[in-house]
Design a protein around this motif. Structure first.
Motif, PDB file in Angstrom:
ATOM      1  N   SER A 486       0.987  -0.693   0.052  1.00  0.00           N
ATOM      2  CA  SER A 486       0.130   0.296   0.097  1.00  0.00           C
ATOM      3  C   SER A 486       0.670   1.660  -0.280  1.00  0.00           C
ATOM      4  O   SER A 486       2.471   1.264  -0.114  1.00  0.00           O
ATOM      5  CB  SER A 486      -0.605   0.400   0.858  1.00  0.00           C
ATOM      6  OG  SER A 486       0.241  -0.095   2.225  1.00  0.00           O
ATOM      7  N   ALA A 487      -0.006   2.235   0.165  1.00  0.00           N
ATOM      8  CA  ALA A 487       0.652   3.674  -0.061  1.00  0.00           C
ATOM      9  C   ALA A 487       0.034   4.778   0.614  1.00  0.00           C
ATOM     10  O   ALA A 487      -0.774   4.173   0.534  1.00  0.00           O
ATOM     11  CB  ALA A 487       0.938   3.643  -1.989  1.00  0.00           C
ATOM     12  N   ALA A 488       1.120   5.523   0.628  1.00  0.00           N
ATOM     13  CA  ALA A 488       0.758   6.524   1.657  1.00  0.00           C
ATOM     14  C   ALA A 488       0.944   7.958   1.560  1.00  0.00           C
ATOM     15  O   ALA A 488       2.512   8.279   1.475  1.00  0.00           O
ATOM     16  CB  ALA A 488       0.035   6.398   3.321  1.00  0.00           C
ATOM     17  N   SER A 489       0.757   9.425   1.886  1.00  0.00           N
ATOM     18  CA  SER A 489       1.211  10.638   1.532  1.00  0.00           C
ATOM     19  C   SER A 489      -0.134  11.574   1.734  1.00  0.00           C
ATOM     20  O   SER A 489      -0.925  11.450   1.382  1.00  0.00           O
ATOM     21  CB  SER A 489       1.275  10.755  -0.163  1.00  0.00           C
ATOM     22  OG  SER A 489       2.041  11.884  -0.439  1.00  0.00           O
ATOM     23  N   ALA A 490       0.629  12.413   2.574  1.00  0.00           N
ATOM     24  CA  ALA A 490      -0.211  13.672   2.952  1.00  0.00           C
ATOM     25  C   ALA A 490      -0.359  14.297   1.931  1.00  0.00           C
ATOM     26  O   ALA A 490      -0.941  15.186   1.773  1.00  0.00           O
ATOM     27  CB  ALA A 490       1.162  14.308   4.366  1.00  0.00           C
ATOM     28  N   ASN A 493       3.881  16.695  -2.454  1.00  0.00           N
ATOM     29  CA  ASN A 493       5.788  18.019  -1.577  1.00  0.00           C
ATOM     30  C   ASN A 493       6.340  17.549  -0.240  1.00  0.00           C
ATOM     31  O   ASN A 493       5.992  18.044   0.383  1.00  0.00           O
ATOM     32  CB  ASN A 493       5.749  19.233  -2.018  1.00  0.00           C
ATOM     33  CG  ASN A 493       5.918  19.348  -3.475  1.00  0.00           C
ATOM     34  OD1 ASN A 493       6.647  19.109  -3.752  1.00  0.00           O
ATOM     35  ND2 ASN A 493       5.313  20.648  -3.288  1.00  0.00           N
ATOM     36  N   GLN A 494       5.097  16.200   0.296  1.00  0.00           N
ATOM     37  CA  GLN A 494       5.367  15.543   2.225  1.00  0.00           C
ATOM     38  C   GLN A 494       5.129  15.254   1.811  1.00  0.00           C
ATOM     39  O   GLN A 494       5.311  14.254   2.542  1.00  0.00           O
ATOM     40  CB  GLN A 494       3.267  15.838   2.706  1.00  0.00           C
ATOM     41  CG  GLN A 494       2.549  17.520   2.167  1.00  0.00           C
ATOM     42  CD  GLN A 494       3.107  17.908   2.932  1.00  0.00           C
ATOM     43  OE1 GLN A 494       3.228  17.993   3.752  1.00  0.00           O
ATOM     44  NE2 GLN A 494       3.215  19.574   2.563  1.00  0.00           N
ATOM     45  N   GLY A 495       5.643  13.759   0.828  1.00  0.00           N
ATOM     46  CA  GLY A 495       6.509  13.036   1.226  1.00  0.00           C
ATOM     47  C   GLY A 495       5.756  11.497   1.451  1.00  0.00           C
ATOM     48  O   GLY A 495       4.475  11.527   1.134  1.00  0.00           O
ATOM     49  N   SER A 496       6.799  10.301   0.501  1.00  0.00           N
ATOM     50  CA  SER A 496       5.430   9.140   0.396  1.00  0.00           C
ATOM     51  C   SER A 496       6.295   8.077   1.573  1.00  0.00           C
ATOM     52  O   SER A 496       7.053   8.100   1.906  1.00  0.00           O
ATOM     53  CB  SER A 496       5.569   8.126  -0.772  1.00  0.00           C
ATOM     54  OG  SER A 496       5.715   9.995  -2.148  1.00  0.00           O
TER      55      SER A 496
END
Length: 648
Positions: A486-490, A493-496
């Motif tokens: 799975s992937a998550a990011s804010a 430009n907030q990273g992953s």
């Protein structure tokens, strides 16, 4: 349209058919005199070292103002921010030549449309010592092309009789300014109902939440054109699958006038695609089913063989035995037909499963990405459990997954940044995380980044090539190991953070003590073969061993690859019947281990498997197996094999 490569004035000057050859001072004087093309030299870092009259005319700088400055001075702020000047130099260094067209900046701040060619300059030893760069001003030509394009666009939009396409204009803010017949048919709105409304009303709630309409307009402004496919909403609330193209429309002064939007109803094609996917999955399921059916068929056939060797059998029992024999043979033929219908899909991955320490996966992955991260001065740090953590997997494929995630993290992170790899323990699985502080992923990207038909970097890095091996392949490999990704990011430009979840290796993955079947009264007194049967299907292994014992052979069984190695180490056989699909290490890995540990001796090693295609037999032969038996094993084939081994 791809432009033919033009010879640069440098090339023309060098290859001019004059005799005798031009001297170096004459050559430089000729280049300096050229006024319709900016020609200048760069050092390896991209700083200007020479400046001709054409450069002064086109760029506006005098030589003393610009020599020693970096070439990025001629690029727009947006191009500099995305590292385009450095990218051009890297491409010229790697391939010897780079050509591009785009907006460039003069000394007075005005823009002009330029054709740019950068050529690597080499010394007499062939070493690159700098770059030659020439630039042509194509502003007038581009303006004419743009004017023609706008004319053609307006003409196309005037064709209101088109009914297969919804064609309409948007103002710069995204409000609908025109509406054709196709739009009325596909969307269901009359012009009086829709003109002046915002085009976002055609999007699903999840797309609105992800701000997709605004993202598409901004992408069209940035790149000139954006194309996408997805669900859209009609007036009556029904959904249809749409192919959407949005073009940004500018006037002759490069002022944004709005957008041209073309929508096609692709619902029929979408249904066909879904049918094709379902058909492919059914084919794969049938192939797997056929293979799995061979496993229970094998012990049934073996048991029939044992019964056929018994002479004192009641007539009714013998008749039932023969019925089972005939019907089992018929079922075997049906399985063969099923295998022919459901061939393995092209590109299917075969996993070589072993017990793997996760720290080894991480270490190998980091080692493989070192050239990539070192180039960007990036640092990869790890956080691993104090005690070893093991999974059952193909180490090569798992390293491929982590390496791909690290490459992505490096590619979309700033220079000199830190990438973290963390391994955490949960109750039933471990978590392997790759964390970066780079560009991040939009909410739209998070919902589809692993989909097969999605360009992942459309969300991560518009305008660049994709990630090579692809996140879809990562997901397939991880899921084949019984895990998930799975992937998550804010947000941008907030990273992953990418999270791989894998189950732990269980206790029974370790080698177990082998079993020895009790000897039967019919066992030969020294005339039989020493045979080892390795098969994780215990019924299949035991029934085949019993059949072989009744034929007078000395037999041992093992249900795992490592267990089989231990059996052979203490019981050197003349014949090894080896199942290829073992839970701890496949048959090919067992064969390699037998060779490396010098346990084969003069034994004949025979592959046993449910896969019987020609390609499967070829692979077994290439791996070094002496023969290939397809489950359920035909008795005549087995007897011929035993005779051949006995003769040896």
């Amino acid at each position: 349209m791809t432009r033919p490569k033009a010879d640069s004035p440098l090339d023309l000057a060098r290859h001019a058919p004059s005799e005798p050859a031009m001297s170096e001072p004459q050559y430089h004087a000729l280049v300096d005199a050229i006024e319709d093309c900016a020609i200048f030299m760069l050092d390896l870092s991209g700083r200007i070292t020479s400046w001709n009259k054409g450069a002064r005319k086109i760029k506006g700088y005098e030589a003393h103002e610009i020599i020693g400055q970096h070439l990025s001075r001629f690029y727009t702020a947006e191009s500099v921010a995305r590292g385009w000047p450095e990218y051009e130099l890297k491409q010229a260094y790697a391939t010897g030549r780079f050509e591009d067209e785009g907006w460039r900046v003069r000394k007075d701040g005005t823009l002009f449309w330029a054709n740019v060619v950068i050529t690597a300059a080499r010394n007499t030893q062939g070493e690159i010592i700098g770059y030659a760069k020439y630039t042509r001003d194509l502003t007038a030509k581009r303006a004419e092309e743009e004017k023609l394009r706008l004319s053609e666009e307006r003409f196309r939009l005037l064709v209101e009789s088109v009914s297969d396409y919804a064609i309409f204009m948007l103002d710069p803010a995204g409000h609908i300014a025109s509406w054709n017949t196709g739009a009325m048919r596909i969307k269901g709105y009359q012009p009086s109902e829709i003109l002046g409304k915002h085009f976002s009303m055609f999007y699903c709630p999840e797309d609105l939440e992800a701000n997709l309409p605004e993202i598409e307009l901004q992408t069209a402004i940035r790149t000139g054109r954006v194309e996408s496919e997805g669900w859209r909403v009609r007036k009556d609330g029904s959904l249809f699958w749409a192919n959407v193209v949005i073009n940004a429309v500018y006037d002759e002064h490069r002022v944004l006038r709005g957008f041209a939007k073309v929508t096609r109803d692709m619902s029929d094609r979408k249904r066909l695609d879904q049918l094709e996917v379902s058909s492919r999955r059914i084919s794969e399921f049938l192939a797997t089913l056929a293979h799995e059916l061979r496993n229970p068929l094998a012990p049934v056939r073996n048991a029939i063989g044992v019964m056929q060797m018994e002479s004192d059998v009641p007539e009714r029992i013998a008749a039932c035995r023969d019925i089972i024999d005939r019907q089992t043979s018929h079922l075997g033929r049906l399985v063969d037909d099923l295998l022919d219908m459901g061939r393995i899909t092209t590109g299917k991955i075969d996993l070589r499963m072993t017990r793997v320490d996760v720290s080894e996966i991480v270490a190998r992955s980091i080692e493989l990405v070192h050239p990539f991260t070192d180039e960007r001065a990036q640092n990869v740090v790890t956080k691993l459990p104090s005690e070893p953590v093991h999974v059952m997997g193909d180490i090569t494929r798992l390293v491929q997954v982590v390496q791909n995630l690290l490459n992505n993290a490096s590619k979309f992170s700033p220079r000199a940044s830190t990438i973290r790899v963390e391994v955490e323990r949960e109750a039933t699985a471990l978590l392997l995380k790759v964390i970066d502080k780079g560009r991040g992923i939009s909410q739209k990207g998070l919902t589809s980044i692993f989909d097969l038909f999605v360009q992942e970097d459309h969300y991560l890095n518009p305008g660049e090539a994709g990630l090579g091996i692809g996140l879809t392949l990562c997901r397939s490999i991880v899921e084949m190991h019984g895990g998930s990704i799975s992937a998550a990011s804010a947000g941008p430009n907030q990273g992953s953070t990418f999270v791989v979840r894998l189950p732990y290796a269980s206790d029974h993955d370790a080698p177990r003590p082998h079993r020895v079947l009790a000897q039967t009264a019919t066992l030969g007194t020294g005339g039989g073969l020493r045979i080892v049967v390795i098969d994780d299907n215990q019924d299949s292994a035991d029934s085949l061993a019993l059949l072989l014992q009744m034929k007078g052979h000395d037999v041992r069984t093992a249900y795992h690859g490592k267990e089989g190695l231990d059996v052979i180490r203490h019981f050197p056989p003349q014949l090894i019947l080896l199942d290829l699909a073992l839970p701890d290490m496949d048959g090919h890995a067992v064969l390699r281990a037998l060779r490396s540990q010098r346990l084969i001796g003069r034994a004949t090693v025979v592959a046993m498997t449910g896969f019987g295609q020609d390609s499967d037999k070829e692979r077994s032969a290439q791996a070094g197996f002496d023969a290939h038996l397809v489950k359920p094993v035909d008795f005549d084939v087995l007897d011929r094999l035993l005779e051949e081994v006995a003769k040896r």
